[in-house]
Design a protein around this motif. Structure first.
Motif, PDB file in Angstrom:
ATOM      1  N   PRO A 117       0.811  -1.217   0.000  1.00 23.71           N
ATOM      2  CA  PRO A 117       0.000   0.000   0.000  1.00 23.71           C
ATOM      3  C   PRO A 117       0.848   1.274   0.000  1.00 23.71           C
ATOM      4  O   PRO A 117       1.929   1.333   0.587  1.00 23.71           O
ATOM      5  CB  PRO A 117      -0.798  -0.103   1.306  1.00 23.71           C
ATOM      6  CG  PRO A 117      -0.782  -1.551   1.658  1.00 23.71           C
ATOM      7  CD  PRO A 117       0.510  -2.088   1.157  1.00 23.71           C
ATOM      8  N   GLY A 118       0.325   2.312  -0.663  1.00 23.83           N
ATOM      9  CA  GLY A 118       0.944   3.629  -0.654  1.00 23.83           C
ATOM     10  C   GLY A 118       1.839   3.868  -1.854  1.00 23.83           C
ATOM     11  O   GLY A 118       2.440   2.932  -2.398  1.00 23.83           O
ATOM     12  N   GLN A 239     -14.436  -2.555  12.538  1.00 21.96           N
ATOM     13  CA  GLN A 239     -14.109  -1.472  11.611  1.00 21.96           C
ATOM     14  C   GLN A 239     -13.840  -0.187  12.389  1.00 21.96           C
ATOM     15  O   GLN A 239     -14.599   0.186  13.280  1.00 21.96           O
ATOM     16  CB  GLN A 239     -15.256  -1.254  10.624  1.00 21.96           C
ATOM     17  CG  GLN A 239     -14.914  -0.299   9.497  1.00 21.96           C
ATOM     18  CD  GLN A 239     -15.981  -0.298   8.407  1.00 21.96           C
ATOM     19  OE1 GLN A 239     -17.028  -0.902   8.561  1.00 21.96           O
ATOM     20  NE2 GLN A 239     -15.698   0.363   7.306  1.00 21.96           N
ATOM     21  N   PRO A 243      -7.619   2.077  11.881  1.00 20.06           N
ATOM     22  CA  PRO A 243      -7.374   3.473  11.508  1.00 20.06           C
ATOM     23  C   PRO A 243      -7.208   4.409  12.707  1.00 20.06           C
ATOM     24  O   PRO A 243      -6.377   5.329  12.673  1.00 20.06           O
ATOM     25  CB  PRO A 243      -8.623   3.841  10.686  1.00 20.06           C
ATOM     26  CG  PRO A 243      -9.111   2.550  10.151  1.00 20.06           C
ATOM     27  CD  PRO A 243      -8.835   1.545  11.221  1.00 20.06           C
ATOM     28  N   GLN A 270      -7.470  -9.246  -0.970  1.00 21.30           N
ATOM     29  CA  GLN A 270      -6.707  -8.141  -1.528  1.00 21.30           C
ATOM     30  C   GLN A 270      -5.237  -8.477  -1.278  1.00 21.30           C
ATOM     31  O   GLN A 270      -4.931  -9.452  -0.628  1.00 21.30           O
ATOM     32  CB  GLN A 270      -7.092  -6.790  -0.922  1.00 21.30           C
ATOM     33  CG  GLN A 270      -7.028  -6.720   0.591  1.00 21.30           C
ATOM     34  CD  GLN A 270      -8.343  -7.122   1.241  1.00 21.30           C
ATOM     35  OE1 GLN A 270      -9.394  -6.657   0.842  1.00 21.30           O
ATOM     36  NE2 GLN A 270      -8.284  -7.997   2.229  1.00 21.30           N
ATOM     37  N   GLU A 275      -5.342  -3.297   3.837  1.00 18.45           N
ATOM     38  CA  GLU A 275      -5.973  -2.457   2.825  1.00 18.45           C
ATOM     39  C   GLU A 275      -7.479  -2.352   3.006  1.00 18.45           C
ATOM     40  O   GLU A 275      -8.110  -1.445   2.432  1.00 18.45           O
ATOM     41  CB  GLU A 275      -5.665  -2.996   1.434  1.00 18.45           C
ATOM     42  CG  GLU A 275      -4.194  -2.947   1.069  1.00 18.45           C
ATOM     43  CD  GLU A 275      -3.922  -3.501  -0.313  1.00 18.45           C
ATOM     44  OE1 GLU A 275      -4.143  -2.764  -1.292  1.00 18.45           O
ATOM     45  OE2 GLU A 275      -3.508  -4.669  -0.420  1.00 18.45           O
ATOM     46  N   ARG A 276      -8.092  -3.243   3.780  1.00 19.25           N
ATOM     47  CA  ARG A 276      -9.559  -3.241   3.880  1.00 19.25           C
ATOM     48  C   ARG A 276     -10.089  -1.955   4.492  1.00 19.25           C
ATOM     49  O   ARG A 276     -11.250  -1.609   4.282  1.00 19.25           O
ATOM     50  CB  ARG A 276     -10.039  -4.467   4.653  1.00 19.25           C
ATOM     51  CG  ARG A 276      -9.804  -4.461   6.139  1.00 19.25           C
ATOM     52  CD  ARG A 276     -10.118  -5.802   6.777  1.00 19.25           C
ATOM     53  NE  ARG A 276     -10.096  -5.718   8.223  1.00 19.25           N
ATOM     54  CZ  ARG A 276     -11.172  -5.611   8.995  1.00 19.25           C
ATOM     55  NH1 ARG A 276     -12.377  -5.593   8.446  1.00 19.25           N
ATOM     56  NH2 ARG A 276     -11.063  -5.534  10.295  1.00 19.25           N
ATOM     57  N   GLU A 277      -9.240  -1.230   5.267  1.00 15.99           N
ATOM     58  CA  GLU A 277      -9.681   0.052   5.813  1.00 15.99           C
ATOM     59  C   GLU A 277      -8.815   1.218   5.354  1.00 15.99           C
ATOM     60  O   GLU A 277      -8.836   2.293   5.961  1.00 15.99           O
ATOM     61  CB  GLU A 277      -9.714  -0.020   7.342  1.00 15.99           C
ATOM     62  CG  GLU A 277     -10.801  -0.957   7.851  1.00 15.99           C
ATOM     63  CD  GLU A 277     -11.075  -0.765   9.330  1.00 15.99           C
ATOM     64  OE1 GLU A 277     -11.666   0.271   9.696  1.00 15.99           O
ATOM     65  OE2 GLU A 277     -10.699  -1.660  10.110  1.00 15.99           O
ATOM     66  N   GLY A 278      -8.052   0.999   4.294  1.00 16.97           N
ATOM     67  CA  GLY A 278      -7.329   2.099   3.668  1.00 16.97           C
ATOM     68  C   GLY A 278      -6.127   2.608   4.432  1.00 16.97           C
ATOM     69  O   GLY A 278      -5.644   3.714   4.157  1.00 16.97           O
ATOM     70  N   VAL A 279      -5.615   1.837   5.376  1.00 15.64           N
ATOM     71  CA  VAL A 279      -4.452   2.260   6.152  1.00 15.64           C
ATOM     72  C   VAL A 279      -3.174   1.923   5.385  1.00 15.64           C
ATOM     73  O   VAL A 279      -3.037   0.834   4.834  1.00 15.64           O
ATOM     74  CB  VAL A 279      -4.438   1.591   7.537  1.00 15.64           C
ATOM     75  CG1 VAL A 279      -3.105   1.803   8.252  1.00 15.64           C
ATOM     76  CG2 VAL A 279      -5.582   2.122   8.385  1.00 15.64           C
ATOM     77  N   VAL A 280      -2.232   2.872   5.365  1.00 12.18           N
ATOM     78  CA  VAL A 280      -0.919   2.663   4.756  1.00 12.18           C
ATOM     79  C   VAL A 280       0.110   2.627   5.881  1.00 12.18           C
ATOM     80  O   VAL A 280       0.485   3.661   6.420  1.00 12.18           O
ATOM     81  CB  VAL A 280      -0.577   3.781   3.745  1.00 12.18           C
ATOM     82  CG1 VAL A 280       0.822   3.556   3.167  1.00 12.18           C
ATOM     83  CG2 VAL A 280      -1.617   3.831   2.637  1.00 12.18           C
TER      84      VAL A 280
END
Length: 458
Positions: A117-118, A239, A243, A270, A275-280
């Motif tokens: 990610p990122g 959820q 984050p 994925q 990645e399921r919560e968009g954290v890098v």
């Protein structure tokens, strides 16, 4: 789910009981030469594997719901991996990258920069095992921050070295008799929706309060977290939990490390579970599925953090071995070409479909997970963890030719880690064996079924 090309017939078939005579003979040889601590869970000795099938020394074809504990995601003898290894070993078995470098090490690190990610500048270090990756990630974080504290979580598993045993929660069998362990490692509460009933943000606030009281951000080098816990029970945090923790780390200059050793490499639908919560994350550790069964691990992260240690400070004799690097490049290409992340999502759908009726039993506390990393948590009629039934059901499945594993701090979770290349027919066949074993066990217990809300709905 379409079938792929397989070398071995993809069908469960038993020619003898499990274990058969050849495996019994091998077990007797093991008893005379192998340390007792290395006792296998499956009594059958494997001679071949392909797709979702393992063949033992007696010719039994067993459905593989373990994948070498999430290692052989592309299969136990993937043709592309085999050919890459054959080509590589014909040229070079080893040099040690730190002594005499080679291109495949660089190619793997370039690929990891692409798939993690990122879009920031990244660097990677290649090693041999997951524990080695975690230990080096902690070393890098300590070097970068100048702090020593490490926070890990309830039910965490990070490895079997001295430092990673300090980070691992479960005592028996992993830690028994091996202390003292490394200092400055602190344990914090993990989000466990089934048991704590908290939403992600509330659970994270509880965790942050614990860290601030018992460690202090000013003393903390890093937080190390499995986005979905592995040995600890395939616990999926609520959820918002990850984050919120990540943002607190960012605000307090604490390195956020995602341990993706079991959940990564397309396993959860994925590339990586984080990645399921968009954290890098700042750093990531990878191993298991990365190289199709060959020993390889990695730490990948932000260039400024990874480059903090001085030249020569990181490494290992076998880290990034050229044969393992060739296997990794082939395995990752297979994940891309076959869309194994998408296939993992299809596997999840089939697992949920085949096991849906089990949620009518109060003994099934939860059916959970993501992609091809799924679990069934079992409890007794009092709602307490039921390790005995879990172990019994796993044994019944093994005797029927289906390899399933048990996990969880309480030993009451059946985990499913099928190869991502498994065929739909044998996936369904194995799941039906598991479902029948569970139903047979529940129906012999008092008050096994009830008409209320299914326990597995979340």
């Amino acid at each position: 789910m379409h079938d792929l090309k397989y070398r071995l017939p993809q069908k469960r078939q038993l020619k003898t009981s499990i274990p058969g005579p050849a495996s019994v003979s091998l077990a007797q040889r093991r008893d005379g030469s192998v340390a007792r601590a290395a006792t296998p869970g499956l009594p059958a000795y494997i001679v071949e594997g392909d797709g979702g099938i393992l063949v033992d020394a007696d010719g039994n074809s067993i459905i593989d719901f373990a994948s070498g504990i999430a290692v052989t995601s592309v299969g136990a003898s993937n043709a592309a991996v085999v050919e890459a290894v054959r080509e590589s070993v014909g040229h070079l078995t080893h040099t040690c990258f730190l002594s005499a470098p080679y291109e495949s090490y660089v190619a793997v690190t370039e690929k990891l920069a692409d798939i993690t990610p990122g879009d920031h500048d990244k660097r990677s270090l290649l090693l041999s095992t997951g524990a080695e990756a975690v230990e080096n990630a902690v070393k890098i974080a300590r070097n970068y921050t100048g702090r020593s504290g490490v926070v890990v979580f309830d039910r965490a598993f990070h490895g079997r070295t001295n430092l990673t045993l300090a980070m691992t929660a479960k005592s028996v069998p992993y830690k028994t008799g091996f202390g003292p362990f490394s200092e400055d490692v602190y344990r914090a509460p993990m989000s466990y929706p089934l048991r704590d009933g908290l939403d992600g943000v509330t659970a994270a606030e509880r965790t942050i309060s614990h860290i601030e009281r018992e460690v202090g951000a000013e003393n903390l080098a890093c937080i190390v977290i499995e986005p979905i816990q592995g040995e600890g029970g395939f616990v999926v945090p609520a959820q918002g939990f990850i984050p919120t923790l990540f943002n607190w780390c960012k605000d307090n200059s604490v390195v956020f490390i995602a341990d993706e050793i079991q959940a990564g490499m397309c396993r959860t639908g994925q590339w990586f579970a984080i990645e399921r919560e968009g954290v890098v994350p700042d750093l990531m550790t990878m191993a298991k599925g990365i190289a199709g069964g060959l020993p390889l691990s990695a730490v990948t992260g932000r260039a400024e953090i990874m480059d903090a240690p001085i030249a020569g400070a990181l490494g290992g004799t076998y880290g990034g071995n050229p044969i393992a690097c060739a296997a990794a490049l082939a395995a990752i290409s297979q994940m891309e070409e076959l869309d194994l992340a998408g296939r993992a999502r299809q596997i999840e759908g089939i697992i949920r479909e085949e096991l849906a009726l089990l949620t009518q039993y109060q003994q099934v506390a939860e059916l959970r997970g993501s992609g091809a990393m799924m679990a069934v948590e079992l409890v007794n009629s009092d709602g307490l963890p039921d390790a005995m039934t879990t172990k019994k059901v796993a044994a019944v499945c093994q005797r029927a030719g289906v390899l399933v594993l048990v996990c969880g701090l309480d030993g009451n979770v059946i985990r499913l880690l099928p190869p991502l290349v498994i065929s739909e027919d044998i996936l369904r066949d194995g799941l039906r064996v598991l479902a029948q074993a569970l139903q047979d066990e529940f129906d012999t217990q008092p008050a096994a079924a009830y008409a209320g809300e299914p326990a597995g709905k979340r």
